[in-house]
Structures are given as C-alpha cells and as structure tokens.
Design a protein around this motif. Structure first.
Motif, PDB file in Angstrom:
ATOM      1  N   TRP A  45      33.128 -13.390  14.840  1.00 49.62           N
ATOM      2  CA  TRP A  45      34.186 -14.593  14.900  1.00 49.62           C
ATOM      3  C   TRP A  45      35.116 -14.752  16.120  1.00 49.62           C
ATOM      4  O   TRP A  45      36.617 -15.333  16.005  1.00 49.62           O
ATOM      5  CB  TRP A  45      34.364 -14.677  13.301  1.00 49.62           C
ATOM      6  CG  TRP A  45      33.349 -14.154  12.384  1.00 49.62           C
ATOM      7  CD1 TRP A  45      31.764 -13.956  12.485  1.00 49.62           C
ATOM      8  CD2 TRP A  45      32.994 -14.723  10.950  1.00 49.62           C
ATOM      9  NE1 TRP A  45      30.768 -13.301  11.692  1.00 49.62           N
ATOM     10  CE2 TRP A  45      31.730 -13.520  10.794  1.00 49.62           C
ATOM     11  CE3 TRP A  45      34.392 -14.872  10.067  1.00 49.62           C
ATOM     12  CZ2 TRP A  45      30.864 -13.195   9.611  1.00 49.62           C
ATOM     13  CZ3 TRP A  45      33.389 -14.586   9.373  1.00 49.62           C
ATOM     14  CH2 TRP A  45      32.527 -14.552   8.895  1.00 49.62           C
ATOM     15  N   ASN A 103      47.265 -10.213  11.459  1.00 56.36           N
ATOM     16  CA  ASN A 103      45.490  -9.941  10.725  1.00 56.36           C
ATOM     17  C   ASN A 103      45.199 -11.590   9.668  1.00 56.36           C
ATOM     18  O   ASN A 103      46.268 -11.930   8.529  1.00 56.36           O
ATOM     19  CB  ASN A 103      45.234  -9.144  10.811  1.00 56.36           C
ATOM     20  CG  ASN A 103      45.439  -8.505   8.865  1.00 56.36           C
ATOM     21  OD1 ASN A 103      44.988  -9.634   7.601  1.00 56.36           O
ATOM     22  ND2 ASN A 103      46.436  -7.449   9.047  1.00 56.36           N
ATOM     23  N   VAL A 108      46.435 -14.828   4.377  1.00 53.26           N
ATOM     24  CA  VAL A 108      46.426 -15.504   3.398  1.00 53.26           C
ATOM     25  C   VAL A 108      47.090 -14.446   2.046  1.00 53.26           C
ATOM     26  O   VAL A 108      47.576 -15.477   1.502  1.00 53.26           O
ATOM     27  CB  VAL A 108      44.571 -14.520   2.652  1.00 53.26           C
ATOM     28  CG1 VAL A 108      44.717 -15.583   1.513  1.00 53.26           C
ATOM     29  CG2 VAL A 108      43.918 -15.972   3.922  1.00 53.26           C
ATOM     30  N   HIS A 138      38.828 -14.432   1.750  1.00 53.33           N
ATOM     31  CA  HIS A 138      39.759 -14.595   1.607  1.00 53.33           C
ATOM     32  C   HIS A 138      40.063 -12.980   2.478  1.00 53.33           C
ATOM     33  O   HIS A 138      41.527 -13.019   3.383  1.00 53.33           O
ATOM     34  CB  HIS A 138      40.412 -15.135   1.084  1.00 53.33           C
ATOM     35  CG  HIS A 138      40.093 -16.093   0.468  1.00 53.33           C
ATOM     36  ND1 HIS A 138      40.190 -17.741   1.369  1.00 53.33           N
ATOM     37  CD2 HIS A 138      40.180 -16.648  -0.905  1.00 53.33           C
ATOM     38  CE1 HIS A 138      39.593 -19.035   0.613  1.00 53.33           C
ATOM     39  NE2 HIS A 138      39.553 -18.155  -0.738  1.00 53.33           N
ATOM     40  N   GLY A 139      39.886 -11.621   2.764  1.00 49.89           N
ATOM     41  CA  GLY A 139      39.804 -11.454   2.759  1.00 49.89           C
ATOM     42  C   GLY A 139      40.011  -9.292   2.262  1.00 49.89           C
ATOM     43  O   GLY A 139      39.706  -9.741   1.045  1.00 49.89           O
ATOM     44  N   GLU A 207      38.122 -22.332   1.883  1.00 50.89           N
ATOM     45  CA  GLU A 207      37.655 -21.901   2.990  1.00 50.89           C
ATOM     46  C   GLU A 207      37.291 -23.394   3.479  1.00 50.89           C
ATOM     47  O   GLU A 207      35.843 -23.551   3.589  1.00 50.89           O
ATOM     48  CB  GLU A 207      36.756 -20.723   3.737  1.00 50.89           C
ATOM     49  CG  GLU A 207      37.126 -19.771   3.298  1.00 50.89           C
ATOM     50  CD  GLU A 207      36.013 -18.381   3.124  1.00 50.89           C
ATOM     51  OE1 GLU A 207      35.287 -18.145   2.108  1.00 50.89           O
ATOM     52  OE2 GLU A 207      34.959 -18.386   4.034  1.00 50.89           O
ATOM     53  N   ASP A 241      41.923 -21.008   4.083  1.00 50.39           N
ATOM     54  CA  ASP A 241      42.384 -21.076   4.760  1.00 50.39           C
ATOM     55  C   ASP A 241      41.495 -21.178   5.920  1.00 50.39           C
ATOM     56  O   ASP A 241      39.936 -20.794   5.721  1.00 50.39           O
ATOM     57  CB  ASP A 241      41.298 -19.866   3.910  1.00 50.39           C
ATOM     58  CG  ASP A 241      40.877 -18.325   4.662  1.00 50.39           C
ATOM     59  OD1 ASP A 241      41.201 -18.057   5.668  1.00 50.39           O
ATOM     60  OD2 ASP A 241      40.452 -17.272   4.310  1.00 50.39           O
ATOM     61  N   VAL A 243      41.024 -19.071   8.810  1.00 46.69           N
ATOM     62  CA  VAL A 243      40.937 -17.695   9.799  1.00 46.69           C
ATOM     63  C   VAL A 243      39.653 -17.601  10.781  1.00 46.69           C
ATOM     64  O   VAL A 243      39.906 -17.554  11.903  1.00 46.69           O
ATOM     65  CB  VAL A 243      40.711 -16.439   8.745  1.00 46.69           C
ATOM     66  CG1 VAL A 243      40.818 -15.185   9.265  1.00 46.69           C
ATOM     67  CG2 VAL A 243      42.607 -16.127   7.445  1.00 46.69           C
TER      68      VAL A 243
HETATM   69  C1  LIG Z   1      37.644 -13.268   8.718  1.00 53.12           C
HETATM   70  C2  LIG Z   1      38.700 -13.557   7.492  1.00 53.12           C
HETATM   71  C3  LIG Z   1      39.121 -13.122   6.684  1.00 53.12           C
HETATM   72  C4  LIG Z   1      40.374 -12.069   6.847  1.00 53.12           C
HETATM   73  O1  LIG Z   1      40.287 -11.513   8.235  1.00 53.12           O
HETATM   74  P1  LIG Z   1      41.197 -10.360   8.926  1.00 53.12           P
HETATM   75  O2  LIG Z   1      41.913 -10.799   9.684  1.00 53.12           O
HETATM   76  O3  LIG Z   1      39.312  -9.293   8.796  1.00 53.12           O
HETATM   77  O4  LIG Z   1      41.777 -10.093   7.625  1.00 53.12           O
HETATM   78  C5  LIG Z   1      40.081 -14.082   5.803  1.00 53.12           C
HETATM   79  N1  LIG Z   1      39.437 -15.432   5.246  1.00 53.12           N
HETATM   80  C6  LIG Z   1      38.436 -15.460   6.339  1.00 53.12           C
HETATM   81  C7  LIG Z   1      38.162 -17.266   5.196  1.00 53.12           C
HETATM   82  C8  LIG Z   1      38.290 -14.874   7.244  1.00 53.12           C
HETATM   83  O5  LIG Z   1      36.575 -14.866   7.184  1.00 53.12           O
END
Ligand SMILES: *Cc1c(COP(=O)(O)O)cnc(C)c1O
Length: 428
Positions: A45, A103, A108, A138-139, A207, A241, A243
């Motif tokens: 992703w 990362n 988070v 969230h990781g 999310e 979140d 991410v």
């Molecule tokens: C992938 C992801 C994380 C963690 O990210 P990393 O870079 O893999 O540590 C946290 N929150 C969400 C929504 C993610 O998809």
C-alpha cells in the motif's frame, strides 16, 4: 546456504521461499526467474506512482549529494520545511502542525502520546482511555497494537497491551440496506461511553473511510460526519489514522478531505514518499501544539527518532507531492473503473460484499470455512495470481486490488479479467 533473514508476517517453517525481485518499473516487478508480475497491492500500500519513478529517484539522488541526514532537534533543513509548508494546505484546516517520524506505527504512537500528554498538560489526567473500532489496525509497535483491534496478530501480547474501549465499525458494501442501522448502533455505543464517563476519554481513533488490514472494511463519509460531531460535542480528541487512506487512496487527497471532517490529530505515512523512503507525519491542531508550550520542562513532548525528518525521505515526499499535484486525475479516476467491475461481480456467487472506495476495490470470497485472516483461500488466490502474473495478497478471505495510480486502463482490465478467472476456478 539458506538465507539468515526472518521475514515479516511470515511463518518461516511452512511458507514457501520468498521470490527474489530484481527490479521494478511502473506497476511491474521483475523476478529473478525472469517472470514479470503486476504489483496490484502497491507493495503493501505504499507505492502510489509505480516503481522506480525517475522523478522521485532523482530527487533522492540530488538530496543525497547535498545533505543525507542531520539531527532534527535544534536543527532544521529545507526539505523538511518545504514538505511541511506544502503538505499543510492539502490537510483539513483543523491540523496545521506537523511532527515527523519514520513509519505508520510510530506516527500512531506519536498521536496517542500527544493526545495523552495534551490532557495531562491541561491538568485533565482523568482522561486515560481511548476509544477504538472493532476490526481496526494501527500498527505493530506495542502502543499502536494496543489501539488496534485484538486479533491473531496481537493475541500473544494481550497482557502487554493497554486497555481500549471498542465500538462496532459500520462496515458497508454495494447494495447494503442495513448501513443506516449499523451506523446508528455504532454512534449510540460511542455516545453511551462518552455520556457515562464524559471526562474519561483521551481520544477516539479511527481509520477513516477504510479499515485496511482489518479486511478493507469501508464506511460512509456520513458516518464520519456524525462521529466527528459527536466527538466534538463531548470534548475529546478525534484521531484519524490515515496511514493507508492518505495521498489519494480514497479518490480524494485524504479521507478527511473526502468526508469533509476535521480531526484533531492525523497520522500519515504509506504514500507520503511515493513508496520510496520510510517517513511519516503526525499532524495536529494548533490547540494541541499550544498545550505543550510552557516554561515547565515536564510539558515537553519527549519523543523523537534517530531518522526523524530524514532529508532523503522529505525530498522523496516533495517529488511525490508534485506528481500528485500535477495530475490528481490519476487517483480520482480509478473509482469509476472499479465500480464498473463491481457491477460485473454483483452476480458472482463466490463473491460477497463488493465494495469500492477510490482506488480500492475489495470483496469477500465465499468459502465453506470460517471467515477471517486464516482462511486458506488466500494462499490459493496468491498462487493463482502469480500464475497470471498478478501480485495479490488477500487478507484471509478478503480479496482486494490497491494498484499504483500509474496503472493503465488496459492493465486494470487485465487484472479484472484475471480475478474473474480465479473466481471461476473457485466455483469448480
Ligand atoms: C500500515 C498501517 C499502519 C502501520 O504502518 P507501518 O509503516 O507498517 O508501521 C498503521 N495504520 C494503518 C491504518 C496502516 O494501514
């Protein structure tokens, strides 16, 4: 000799040998055995513009010859200042301060620590709990894992994690006639928690629009609007979140922008550098930032990482941002193609709950087995995919596509056709 490497999310005893990748170009990966495969999940992703994108490669090369890295406490540098200045106008108005880490999990962690300390700095230490959603991810670091839903990934660490109050996530899909009811129930659960203990909660973390690792479960923008109103009324903090959902994934710049909602804290990472460098941002409101300004050293945010705001990462992020700004159509247009394919899937008996959000299409495969991450259909689909030159990595029985935005319509059609063939094989 067998490799000494221990791979992530991998049972090293039983999993097949990893495939060696020699190079990547656009959506294509070249394997050591000469095969070319389409990276239909953007390498977990992160990759939004395709592999080895020359504009980003050049930006990193140029930056590396100028300043590769420098301590970020007491010092700053242009790549960080520029990415902050250029990112903020794309974010919701509610967030305008940025904190760098490297990362998604750390983004988070930082958001949770900011929220936690914000209340302590304001002498409201009673706010000692977070609300999170069932199915959330969230990781993998301990704090981020605690905020996520308990699952097979985290079960063994149960006693190590802090407690969170979970509420249901109103996951929806094409043709779902119960979505309003699910949203109402979820909001009622949150309202009940917040009403019972109005001064208990440090924040609500979600999310927005799409729960990624939990199975590409999607909710409506309307839900986020009601959620943010509720959270705002009760005075706690709303943490997004983003991410995974950031940088065009949902068909708009951010899920917050798409839903016209305003979080107090926002986590960004995966697409930030176009998938080139590890970098992340936790953005927060001015109000949160100001609660840390003090003559009392205890009110400082004592958090940082060796590679905070790495200039190479910032340079990659700047180049990636330029690519998005110059052509937002790349992420805006994919949803229509996915929806056309979703209509084709509607009559397919091995497919349930087809859903689309921006550049993501997901579906659950009907198997006789228990639903979820351990469903064995994922291994079958992975293998079948490779035979059709497709890198797919279903989340258990949830099959999804999340391609880099540079995928052509023809390549997308090839992927859709490949999926239909795999599904046909499942019927037999
Ligand atoms: C992938 C992801 C994380 C963690 O990210 P990393 O870079 O893999 O540590 C946290 N929150 C969400 C929504 C993610 O998809």
């Amino acid at each position: 000799m067998k490799s000494p490497i221990w791979h992530p999310f991998t049972q090293m005893k039983t999993s097949p040998e990893p495939l060696k990748v020699l190079s990547g170009k656009g959506i294509w990966l070249e394997l050591e055995d000469g095969r070319q495969i389409m990276d239909l999940i953007s390498s977990w992703w992160v990759n939004i513009h395709g592999h080895s994108r020359p504009e980003i490669a050049k930006a990193i090369y140029d930056q590396a010859q100028t300043l590769e890295h420098v301590i970020f406490a007491g010092f700053t540098h242009d790549p960080a200042e520029q990415i902050a200045a250029r990112l903020i106008p794309h974010l919701p108005e509610s967030v305008n301060r940025v904190f760098f880490s490297d990362n998604g999990s750390t983004a988070v962690e930082v958001a949770l620590k900011m929220a936690w300390q914000y209340w302590r700095n304001r002498d409201e230490a009673g706010r000692n709990k977070f609300i999170a959603f069932e199915g959330s991810y969230h990781g993998d670091t301990v704090g981020a894992m605690s905020a996520g839903s308990r699952s097979i990934f985290s079960r063994v660490f149960d006693e190590l994690m802090f407690d969170v109050d979970y509420v249901s996530f109103p996951a929806t899909f094409n043709g779902d006639d119960k979505v309003g009811k699910k949203e109402g129930e979820s909001l009622a659960e949150i309202a009940r928690l917040l009403d019972q203990n109005p001064e208990r909660y440090a924040g609500v973390i979600i999310e927005p629009l799409v729960q990624g690792a939990g199975g590409m479960r999607m909710c409506r923008p309307e839900f986020l609007q009601k959620l943010s109103k509720l959270v705002r009324e009760t005075g706690t903090l709303l943490i997004y979140d983003e991410v995974m959902t950031g940088f065009g994934r949902t068909g708009d710049w951010f899920a917050s922008v798409k839903s016209r909602t305003r979080p107090d804290l926002m986590c960004l990472s995966k697409g930030l550098t176009g998938g080139f460098m590890p970098l992340s941002v936790t953005a927060c409101s001015n109000e949160i930032y100001e609660a840390f300004l003090s003559d009392d050293p205890v009110k400082t945010l004592y958090h940082g990482h060796s590679y905070t705001a790495n200039p190479l990462g910032c340079a990659a992020a700047l180049a990636s941002l330029s690519l998005l700004e110059n052509n937002p159509g790349v992420f805006q247009d994919m949803q229509a193609h996915h929806q056309t394919f979703a209509a084709v899937l509607a009559g397919n008996h091995v497919v349930n709950r087809v859903r689309v959000c921006g550049t993501i299409i997901a579906m659950d495969i009907a198997t006789g087995e228990e639903e979820g991450y351990l469903n064995r259909v994922s291994e079958y689909i992975k293998k079948q995919g490779l035979e059709k030159k497709m890198l797919l990595r279903p989340l258990g029985d949830t099959l999804y596509l999340m391609p880099p935005y540079c995928i052509t319509i023809e390549e997308l059609q090839t992927a859709y056709d490949g999926i239909l063939e795999i599904l046909a094989g499942l019927k037999a």
